[in-house]
Design a protein around this motif. Structure first.
Motif, PDB file in Angstrom:
ATOM      1  N   LEU A 166       0.408  -1.213  -0.012  1.00  9.52           N
ATOM      2  CA  LEU A 166       0.051   0.079   0.035  1.00  9.52           C
ATOM      3  C   LEU A 166       0.782   1.295   0.139  1.00  9.52           C
ATOM      4  CD1 LEU A 166      -2.613   1.496   0.028  1.00  9.52           C
ATOM      5  CD2 LEU A 166      -2.561   1.028   2.665  1.00  9.52           C
ATOM      6  N   THR A 167       1.743   1.039   0.868  1.00 11.04           N
ATOM      7  CA  THR A 167       2.957   2.824   1.408  1.00 11.04           C
ATOM      8  C   THR A 167       3.335   2.736  -0.319  1.00 11.04           C
ATOM      9  OG1 THR A 167       4.452   0.643   1.130  1.00 11.04           O
ATOM     10  CG2 THR A 167       3.920   2.305   2.991  1.00 11.04           C
ATOM     11  N   LEU A 168       3.714   1.926  -1.557  1.00  6.40           N
ATOM     12  CA  LEU A 168       4.457   1.789  -3.254  1.00  6.40           C
ATOM     13  C   LEU A 168       2.862   2.499  -3.851  1.00  6.40           C
ATOM     14  CD1 LEU A 168       7.560  -0.154  -4.038  1.00  6.40           C
ATOM     15  CD2 LEU A 168       6.968   1.922  -3.469  1.00  6.40           C
ATOM     16  N   ASP A 169       2.188   2.195  -3.091  1.00  6.68           N
ATOM     17  CA  ASP A 169       0.639   2.792  -4.710  1.00  6.68           C
ATOM     18  C   ASP A 169       0.730   3.604  -4.301  1.00  6.68           C
ATOM     19  OD1 ASP A 169      -1.487   1.128  -6.482  1.00  6.68           O
ATOM     20  OD2 ASP A 169      -2.639   1.920  -4.439  1.00  6.68           O
ATOM     21  N   GLN A 170      -0.067   4.307  -3.351  1.00  7.19           N
ATOM     22  CA  GLN A 170      -0.200   5.781  -2.560  1.00  7.19           C
ATOM     23  C   GLN A 170       0.816   6.453  -2.972  1.00  7.19           C
ATOM     24  OE1 GLN A 170      -0.365   5.353   1.897  1.00  7.19           O
ATOM     25  NE2 GLN A 170      -2.229   4.947   1.641  1.00  7.19           N
ATOM     26  N   GLN A 171       1.885   6.155  -3.074  1.00  4.40           N
ATOM     27  CA  GLN A 171       3.681   7.061  -4.430  1.00  4.40           C
ATOM     28  C   GLN A 171       2.511   7.416  -5.950  1.00  4.40           C
ATOM     29  OE1 GLN A 171       7.190   5.813  -2.647  1.00  4.40           O
ATOM     30  NE2 GLN A 171       6.697   5.458  -1.243  1.00  4.40           N
ATOM     31  N   GLY A 172       2.300   5.912  -5.965  1.00  4.45           N
ATOM     32  CA  GLY A 172       2.112   6.531  -7.296  1.00  4.45           C
ATOM     33  C   GLY A 172       2.146   5.221  -8.731  1.00  4.45           C
ATOM     34  N   TYR A 173       2.901   4.149  -7.412  1.00  2.00           N
ATOM     35  CA  TYR A 173       3.953   2.821  -8.081  1.00  2.00           C
ATOM     36  C   TYR A 173       2.637   2.175  -7.682  1.00  2.00           C
ATOM     37  CZ  TYR A 173       8.591   5.062  -7.928  1.00  2.00           C
ATOM     38  OH  TYR A 173       9.274   6.377  -8.497  1.00  2.00           O
ATOM     39  N   SER A 174       1.388   2.148  -8.549  1.00  2.00           N
ATOM     40  CA  SER A 174       0.940   1.187  -8.601  1.00  2.00           C
ATOM     41  C   SER A 174       0.927  -0.420  -8.974  1.00  2.00           C
ATOM     42  CB  SER A 174      -0.608   1.620  -9.520  1.00  2.00           C
ATOM     43  OG  SER A 174      -0.628   1.258 -10.980  1.00  2.00           O
ATOM     44  N   ILE A 233       6.076  -6.831  -4.545  1.00  2.00           N
ATOM     45  CA  ILE A 233       7.383  -6.464  -3.396  1.00  2.00           C
ATOM     46  C   ILE A 233       6.476  -6.397  -2.438  1.00  2.00           C
ATOM     47  CG2 ILE A 233       8.175  -3.678  -3.337  1.00  2.00           C
ATOM     48  CD1 ILE A 233       7.552  -3.098  -6.303  1.00  2.00           C
ATOM     49  N   VAL A 234       7.611  -6.252  -1.503  1.00  2.00           N
ATOM     50  CA  VAL A 234       7.501  -6.049   0.083  1.00  2.00           C
ATOM     51  C   VAL A 234       8.302  -5.638   0.645  1.00  2.00           C
ATOM     52  CG1 VAL A 234       5.798  -8.947  -0.206  1.00  2.00           C
ATOM     53  CG2 VAL A 234       9.153  -8.058   0.437  1.00  2.00           C
ATOM     54  N   SER A 235       7.499  -5.006   1.912  1.00  2.05           N
ATOM     55  CA  SER A 235       8.812  -4.453   2.675  1.00  2.05           C
ATOM     56  C   SER A 235       9.098  -4.574   3.706  1.00  2.05           C
ATOM     57  CB  SER A 235       7.911  -2.837   2.969  1.00  2.05           C
ATOM     58  OG  SER A 235       8.207  -1.753   3.911  1.00  2.05           O
ATOM     59  N   ARG A 236      10.407  -4.364   3.434  1.00  2.00           N
ATOM     60  CA  ARG A 236      10.664  -5.484   4.897  1.00  2.00           C
ATOM     61  C   ARG A 236      12.448  -4.369   4.955  1.00  2.00           C
ATOM     62  NH1 ARG A 236      11.930 -11.401   3.328  1.00  2.00           N
ATOM     63  NH2 ARG A 236       9.516 -11.675   3.040  1.00  2.00           N
ATOM     64  N   ASP A 237      13.122  -4.106   6.790  1.00  2.00           N
ATOM     65  CA  ASP A 237      14.232  -4.557   6.900  1.00  2.00           C
ATOM     66  C   ASP A 237      14.548  -2.503   6.431  1.00  2.00           C
ATOM     67  OD1 ASP A 237      14.384  -6.553   8.045  1.00  2.00           O
ATOM     68  OD2 ASP A 237      15.569  -7.479   7.213  1.00  2.00           O
ATOM     69  N   ASN A 238      13.166  -1.843   6.059  1.00  2.00           N
ATOM     70  CA  ASN A 238      13.946  -0.892   5.945  1.00  2.00           C
ATOM     71  C   ASN A 238      14.027  -0.057   4.390  1.00  2.00           C
ATOM     72  OD1 ASN A 238      13.231   0.764   8.327  1.00  2.00           O
ATOM     73  ND2 ASN A 238      15.009   0.562   9.219  1.00  2.00           N
ATOM     74  N   GLU A 239      13.560  -1.362   3.658  1.00  2.00           N
ATOM     75  CA  GLU A 239      13.634  -1.070   2.061  1.00  2.00           C
ATOM     76  C   GLU A 239      12.726  -1.946   1.137  1.00  2.00           C
ATOM     77  OE1 GLU A 239      17.476  -2.873   1.466  1.00  2.00           O
ATOM     78  OE2 GLU A 239      16.658  -5.075   0.841  1.00  2.00           O
ATOM     79  N   GLY A 298      16.916  -5.659  -3.775  1.00  2.66           N
ATOM     80  CA  GLY A 298      16.390  -5.293  -2.464  1.00  2.66           C
ATOM     81  C   GLY A 298      17.233  -3.310  -2.562  1.00  2.66           C
ATOM     82  N   ALA A 299      15.858  -2.949  -2.170  1.00  2.00           N
ATOM     83  CA  ALA A 299      16.563  -1.335  -2.356  1.00  2.00           C
ATOM     84  C   ALA A 299      15.749  -0.456  -1.046  1.00  2.00           C
ATOM     85  CB  ALA A 299      16.902  -0.939  -4.467  1.00  2.00           C
ATOM     86  N   ARG A 300      15.978   0.707  -1.471  1.00  2.00           N
ATOM     87  CA  ARG A 300      14.557   1.606  -0.547  1.00  2.00           C
ATOM     88  C   ARG A 300      14.150   2.607  -1.637  1.00  2.00           C
ATOM     89  NH1 ARG A 300      18.147   4.322   4.560  1.00  2.00           N
ATOM     90  NH2 ARG A 300      17.868   2.624   5.308  1.00  2.00           N
ATOM     91  N   ASP A 301      14.708   2.545  -2.863  1.00  2.00           N
ATOM     92  CA  ASP A 301      13.800   3.871  -4.031  1.00  2.00           C
ATOM     93  C   ASP A 301      13.395   2.081  -5.166  1.00  2.00           C
ATOM     94  OD1 ASP A 301      13.705   4.962  -6.285  1.00  2.00           O
ATOM     95  OD2 ASP A 301      15.674   6.111  -5.761  1.00  2.00           O
ATOM     96  N   PRO A 302      12.458   2.542  -5.346  1.00  2.00           N
ATOM     97  CA  PRO A 302      11.863   1.640  -6.182  1.00  2.00           C
ATOM     98  C   PRO A 302      12.210   1.522  -7.672  1.00  2.00           C
ATOM     99  CG  PRO A 302      10.292   3.882  -5.575  1.00  2.00           C
ATOM    100  CD  PRO A 302      11.188   3.366  -4.528  1.00  2.00           C
TER     101      PRO A 302
END
Length: 376
Positions: free
Chosen positions: A62-70, A138-144, A165-169
């Motif tokens: 959801l966090t990425l979807d809300q940034q426009g990365y559907s 994509i999953v969010s894990r360990d601040n990335e 893995g990366a912080r930036d999509p």
């Protein structure tokens, strides 16, 4: 930046995959004919040679979807990055059409309205229009964020799996795209590493050589002449023309009518200062190229460069013009002609040639450098 998936980890073999087009065996009834027709006209795919590379939606948190990365945006970004890698690779291995509709493409508009996007994809795969299929999440894990992609060669049933893995999509997309292209065609990644190193005027070809070693094991035997040819180009950039020529000879032993290796052999002779021998080799290229004319502008340009070195500028000018006529979009010919005009004192003419070269290939920094070096 390297993906966490190694070459060995990236290629996973198996007997089945539950993630791909689970409805492929369904009867779509009255939708089948229009769906088949539409899937021939449109398609959310990248085309490598005659084989489509199809990207299914990438599941996102959801966090990425809300940034426009559907899920659709991520799929489009990944497909587009694959196309960019192919473009930057500048390989003539195949004249590959890279067709990628954007997120508002006709197939998405129609598919979204009539709710038959999944049958369209399934039909594409059923009809054999898609050689490679990819799906991921994509999953969010360990601040990335962690992007995992599963893929399949639908003809050979070879499977792919990689996680990055990366912080930036956007970093996720760039790193995964390289792994995907390596699975589809490892030579494209090797050529991409070579060309991007050359574009930035680098001298470290370690990444290219690593990819070429992978090509030696992964490419079909009937295509390995391409890897030898590219290896020769690396050696040429490293100031080893004799070793480069041996690689070009090896490519020609595997494929005697392989024009690029013959042309590059001529270029290596230029590097050795053997200008008459180089001209003779480029004449062989013209004879072998025939109606295909894939290396005709290159051969004319090489001959012109040799004639410049032999202080025969008038003959060189004629051949640069022949090269441009053979392919008006061949940037090297404009650059070489610009160097000749600069050498003969025609600054205005040189500027026009360098500008055209830089316009045609803005990534090749030497063209812009030549332009900037001209006096005002």
């Amino acid at each position: 930046t390297r993906s966490r998936a190694t070459f060995r980890d990236s290629l996973v073999y198996g007997s089945g995959c539950r993630d791909f087009a689970s409805g492929c065996g369904m009867d779509f009834g009255f939708l089948s004919l229009p769906v088949i027709t539409l899937s021939l006209l449109f398609g959310y795919s990248v085309f490598f040679d005659v084989s489509a590379v199809l990207f299914h939606p990438i599941e996102v948190p959801l966090t990425l979807d809300q940034q426009g990365y559907s899920r659709r945006v991520m799929s489009a970004r990944l497909a587009n990055e694959v196309r960019i890698i192919k473009m930057k690779a500048r390989t003539a291995k195949d004249e590959r059409r890279m067709l990628l509709p954007d997120d508002e493409s006709a197939i998405y508009t129609l598919g979204g309205y009539f709710d038959f996007l999944t049958p369209v994809r399934a039909t594409q795969e059923l009809m054999g229009l898609v050689e490679f299929s990819f799906v991921g999440d994509i999953v969010s894990r360990d601040n990335e964020y962690r992007l995992s992609v599963r893929g399949r060669n639908n003809r050979t049933q070879q499977f792919f799996f990689a996680t990055v893995g990366a912080r930036d999509p956007e970093d996720l997309v760039r790193r995964m795209a390289v792994d995907i292209v390596r699975f589809v065609d490892p030579y494209v990644v090797a050529s991409y590493q070579y060309e991007t190193t050359r574009d930035r005027k680098g001298t470290d070809y370690a990444d290219t050589l690593r990819e070429l070693r992978h090509c030696a094991a992964a490419m079909p035997e009937g295509e390995r002449h391409w890897a030898h040819n590219l290896w020769g180009l690396v050696l040429l950039q490293q100031g080893q023309p004799d070793e480069a020529i041996e690689r070009f000879r090896q490519a020609l032993r595997l494929r005697p009518d392989f024009v690029p290796a013959l042309h590059n052999w001529g270029t290596a002779l230029l590097a050795k200062g053997q200008h008459e021998a180089a001209i003779a080799k480029f004449r062989e290229v013209l004879a072998l190229d025939g109606q295909a004319r894939q290396r005709t502008p290159h051969a004319y340009t090489g001959m012109a460069t040799a004639l410049r070195a032999l202080d025969r500028p008038e003959e060189a000018a004629v051949l640069y013009r022949e090269a441009i006529q053979a392919d008006p979009r061949f940037a090297e010919a404009y650059n070489g002609y610009g160097e000749l005009l600069r050498q003969t004192g025609d600054t205005a003419g040189a500027r026009a040639m360098f500008e055209r070269a830089a316009d045609l290939d803005p990534l090749r920094t030497e063209f812009a450098t030549n332009l900037a070096a001209l006096p005002e």
